[in-house]
Design a protein around this motif. Structure first.
Motif, PDB file in Angstrom:
ATOM      1  N   VAL A   1      46.639  26.524  35.308  1.00 38.58           N
ATOM      2  CA  VAL A   1      46.842  27.575  36.532  1.00 38.58           C
ATOM      3  C   VAL A   1      47.774  27.348  37.328  1.00 38.58           C
ATOM      4  O   VAL A   1      48.296  26.296  37.703  1.00 38.58           O
ATOM      5  CB  VAL A   1      45.394  27.174  37.169  1.00 38.58           C
ATOM      6  N   SER A   2      48.439  28.596  37.481  1.00 37.63           N
ATOM      7  CA  SER A   2      49.740  28.580  38.496  1.00 37.63           C
ATOM      8  C   SER A   2      49.295  28.957  39.669  1.00 37.63           C
ATOM      9  O   SER A   2      49.064  30.136  40.098  1.00 37.63           O
ATOM     10  CB  SER A   2      50.721  29.526  37.863  1.00 37.63           C
ATOM     11  N   PRO A   3      49.269  28.152  40.929  1.00 33.33           N
ATOM     12  CA  PRO A   3      48.918  28.685  42.393  1.00 33.33           C
ATOM     13  C   PRO A   3      49.862  29.745  42.825  1.00 33.33           C
ATOM     14  O   PRO A   3      49.438  30.756  43.354  1.00 33.33           O
ATOM     15  CB  PRO A   3      49.157  27.378  43.012  1.00 33.33           C
ATOM     16  N   ASN A   4      51.013  29.869  42.330  1.00 31.53           N
ATOM     17  CA  ASN A   4      52.023  30.754  42.671  1.00 31.53           C
ATOM     18  C   ASN A   4      51.443  32.283  42.227  1.00 31.53           C
ATOM     19  O   ASN A   4      51.595  33.320  42.807  1.00 31.53           O
ATOM     20  CB  ASN A   4      53.324  30.551  42.078  1.00 31.53           C
ATOM     21  N   PHE A   5      51.031  32.106  40.658  1.00 33.97           N
ATOM     22  CA  PHE A   5      50.555  33.335  39.818  1.00 33.97           C
ATOM     23  C   PHE A   5      49.288  34.035  40.589  1.00 33.97           C
ATOM     24  O   PHE A   5      49.243  35.095  40.978  1.00 33.97           O
ATOM     25  CB  PHE A   5      50.378  33.081  38.536  1.00 33.97           C
ATOM     26  N   ILE A   6      48.410  33.072  41.004  1.00 32.71           N
ATOM     27  CA  ILE A   6      47.086  33.326  41.484  1.00 32.71           C
ATOM     28  C   ILE A   6      47.362  33.626  42.802  1.00 32.71           C
ATOM     29  O   ILE A   6      46.808  34.855  43.316  1.00 32.71           O
ATOM     30  CB  ILE A   6      46.271  32.182  41.543  1.00 32.71           C
ATOM     31  N   GLY A   7      48.323  33.035  43.725  1.00 35.45           N
ATOM     32  CA  GLY A   7      48.488  33.770  45.297  1.00 35.45           C
ATOM     33  C   GLY A   7      49.095  35.102  45.004  1.00 35.45           C
ATOM     34  O   GLY A   7      48.806  35.757  45.931  1.00 35.45           O
ATOM     35  N   GLY A   8      50.159  35.382  44.066  1.00 39.57           N
ATOM     36  CA  GLY A   8      50.797  36.765  44.110  1.00 39.57           C
ATOM     37  C   GLY A   8      49.703  37.768  43.797  1.00 39.57           C
ATOM     38  O   GLY A   8      49.424  38.962  44.287  1.00 39.57           O
ATOM     39  N   LEU A   9      48.545  37.679  42.771  1.00 39.18           N
ATOM     40  CA  LEU A   9      47.574  38.429  42.469  1.00 39.18           C
ATOM     41  C   LEU A   9      46.771  38.781  43.810  1.00 39.18           C
ATOM     42  O   LEU A   9      46.338  39.841  44.010  1.00 39.18           O
ATOM     43  CB  LEU A   9      46.840  37.789  41.343  1.00 39.18           C
TER      44      LEU A   9
ATOM     45  N   ALA B   1      48.503  40.959  46.198  1.00 39.95           N
ATOM     46  CA  ALA B   1      48.182  42.273  45.511  1.00 39.95           C
ATOM     47  C   ALA B   1      46.965  43.100  45.662  1.00 39.95           C
ATOM     48  O   ALA B   1      46.980  44.219  46.254  1.00 39.95           O
ATOM     49  CB  ALA B   1      48.928  42.404  44.070  1.00 39.95           C
ATOM     50  N   SER B   2      45.976  42.294  45.555  1.00 37.20           N
ATOM     51  CA  SER B   2      44.545  42.825  45.523  1.00 37.20           C
ATOM     52  C   SER B   2      44.198  43.034  46.788  1.00 37.20           C
ATOM     53  O   SER B   2      43.478  43.949  47.060  1.00 37.20           O
ATOM     54  CB  SER B   2      43.618  41.622  45.247  1.00 37.20           C
ATOM     55  N   LEU B   3      44.640  42.303  48.077  1.00 34.01           N
ATOM     56  CA  LEU B   3      44.410  42.581  49.246  1.00 34.01           C
ATOM     57  C   LEU B   3      44.982  44.017  49.626  1.00 34.01           C
ATOM     58  O   LEU B   3      44.649  44.888  50.567  1.00 34.01           O
ATOM     59  CB  LEU B   3      45.276  41.581  50.293  1.00 34.01           C
ATOM     60  N   LEU B   4      46.057  44.430  49.196  1.00 32.70           N
ATOM     61  CA  LEU B   4      46.606  45.795  49.374  1.00 32.70           C
ATOM     62  C   LEU B   4      45.925  46.820  48.487  1.00 32.70           C
ATOM     63  O   LEU B   4      45.700  47.983  49.006  1.00 32.70           O
ATOM     64  CB  LEU B   4      48.007  45.714  48.738  1.00 32.70           C
ATOM     65  N   ILE B   5      45.560  46.330  47.039  1.00 29.97           N
ATOM     66  CA  ILE B   5      44.948  47.614  46.472  1.00 29.97           C
ATOM     67  C   ILE B   5      43.493  47.676  46.406  1.00 29.97           C
ATOM     68  O   ILE B   5      43.025  48.839  46.370  1.00 29.97           O
ATOM     69  CB  ILE B   5      45.389  47.440  44.757  1.00 29.97           C
TER      70      ILE B   5
END
Length: 341
Positions: free
Chosen positions: A229-237, A240-244
Motif C-alpha cells: 500500500v502506498s500512502p501517497n497513492f491512497i492520499g491522492g485518490l 480526487a474523490s473529495l472533488l469528484i
C-alpha cells in the motif's frame, strides 16, 4: 525521561562484579597475610563488609589491621553504590515497568491468530486505532520509546520495544502463531527486511507492507508480501474523490469516525462445518439474527462477487460474506457461521 532498562542492568552488573571482587580480595588477603583457613577468611570478610561488629575471630597483625581498614572502606563504598543503583531502579519505576513487561510477555504468549504491527509512526498509528476500535487482537513492535509510551496511554497493552527486522523480536511477538503482519516502517529497505524475516519465520502469514517508492513495490512482493500500500497513492485518490464524489467520502468518514466510529465493513468466511453452508440467504436470516447488512458474497472457487444478494442466493462453504455493521454484530455472525467457538 524514563531510563532504559539496559542502563540499570549495566550498573547493577557492575556493582555485583565489584562486590564479588572485594569479597574475593578479602578472602585472599586474610588467607595470605594472616594464614587463616578458608572458612575463617570467608567469615571474617563477610562480617567486616556487613559491619556487624562481631570482632576479630583471631588476633590481627599490623598488616592485617591495615588490610581490614581498607576492606571496610572499599566495601562500604561499593555496597553503598550497589544499594543506590537498586534504590534508583525502584524509585524511577523501572521495577514496575519490568514487571509489566513480564506480564505483557505472558499475555503475548497466550495470543493466537493475532496481528503484528511493525512501526507505529505516521501510518502505523492509524492501523493501531482501527484495530483498537474493532477489538482485533494485535501486538505492536516499535523502536521509539516515546511512541510506545503514547500507545500505552491509549490503551495498547501488547507493545514491544525493539527492531522488527530481528528474528528474536518477531518471535517475541508470537509470529509463529500470528494471522497477519503489517509492516509500516519509514523506509522501503526496512520494510523489505521485515517481510523477508517474517516470511521465513511463518510461511503461511498474511503480510501487508507500506511502500514509499513506486519501484520498491516489486521488491516487497518478491520478498513475500501479499499486498503493498502506498500512502501517497491512497492520499491522492482521496483528494480526487473529495472533488469528484464528496458525498461518498463524507459517508465513509461518518461511518468510520462519527460518534464512536464503530460501524465497519467486514468479511466473514463460511467454514466447511458452518450451519450456514447450503442455506439460502433468506433461510440464514443474517440481518434478523445479527442486525448486519449483507452487501456482497464472494464465491471462493470462482472468485466472483454477488452484489446486493437476493434472499434466494445460496451460501456455500468457503464463501466470504461482505457485511456492514458494528463489531458486536460482526461477532454474532462469526459465532453463527462457526468461525469461532
Amino acid at each position: 525521561m524514563p531510563v532504559y532498562p539496559s542502563i540499570y542492568r549495566r550498573k547493577m552488573l557492575t556493582a555485583l562484579i565489584l562486590i564479588l571482587i572485594v569479597i574475593c580480595g578479602g578472602i585472599l588477603g586474610y588467607t595470605t597475610l594472616e594464614g587463616w583457613s578458608l572458612l575463617d577468611a570467608i567469615y571474617m570478610t563477610v562480617i567486616t563488609l556487613a559491619t556487624v561488629g562481631y570482632g576479630e575471630i583471631h588476633p590481627l597483625s599490623s598488616q592485617g589491621r591495615i588490610f581490614t581498614m581498607g576492606l571496610i572502606l572499599s566495601g562500604i563504598g561499593i555496597i553503598g553504590y550497589g544499594m543506590s543503583v537498586f534504590a534508583a531502579f525502584i524509585v524511577d519505576g523501572e521495577l514496575g515497568r519490568l514487571m509489566k513487561r513480564r506480564k505483557m510477555q505472558k499475555q503475548i504468549q497466550k495470543l493466537s491468530n493475532h496481528f503484528i504491527i511493525c512501526g507505529a509512526g505516521d501510518t502505523g498509528r492509524w492501523i493501531v486505532e482501527e484495530f483498537l476500535k474493532t477489538k482485533i487482537p494485535f501486538v505492536v513492535i516499535e523502536k521509539d520509546h516515546t511512541t510506545l509510551e503514547m500507545l500505552k496511554n491509549q490503551g495498547v497493552l501488547q507493545c514491544i520495544e525493539g527492531d522488527a527486522t530481528k528474528d528474536a523480536v518477531l518471535l517475541e511477538a508470537g509470529i509463529e502463531r500470528a494471522r497477519g503482519l503489517v509492516s509500516a516502517l519509514h523506509t522501503d529497505k526496512d520494510n523489505v527486511f521485515v517481510v523477508l524475516t517474517a516470511r521465513a519465520l511463518n510461511p503461511h502469514l498474511k503480510i501487508v507492507s507500506r511502500v514509499v517508492e513506486e519501484e520498491s513495490e516489486k521488491k516487497l512482493l518478491a520478498a513475500g508480501a501479499h499486498k503493498v500500500v502506498s500512502p501517497n497513492f491512497i492520499g491522492g485518490l482521496r483528494m480526487a474523490s473529495l472533488l469528484i464524489r464528496p458525498a461518498v467520502v463524507d459517508f465513509l468518514d461518518t461511518m468510520l469516525r462519527e460518534g464512536d466510529g464503530t460501524l465497519r465493513l467486514e468479511e466473514i468466511e463460511v467454514p466447511p462445518h458452518s450451519s450456514l453452508s447450503g442455506k439460502t440467504l433468506g433461510e440464514a436470516q443474517i440481518p434478523q439474527k445479527t442486525g448486519l447488512i449483507v452487501i456482497a458474497i464472494k464465491n471462493r472457487q470462482e472468485g466472483k462477487y454477488t452484489y446486493n444478494p437476493k434472499p434466494s442466493t445460496h451460501i456455500q462453504k468457503g464463501d466470504i460474506l461482505i457485511v456492514m455493521g458494528e463489531p458486536e454484530q460482526i461477532d454474532k455472525l462469526r459465532k453463527l457461521a462457526g468461525d469461532e467457538d
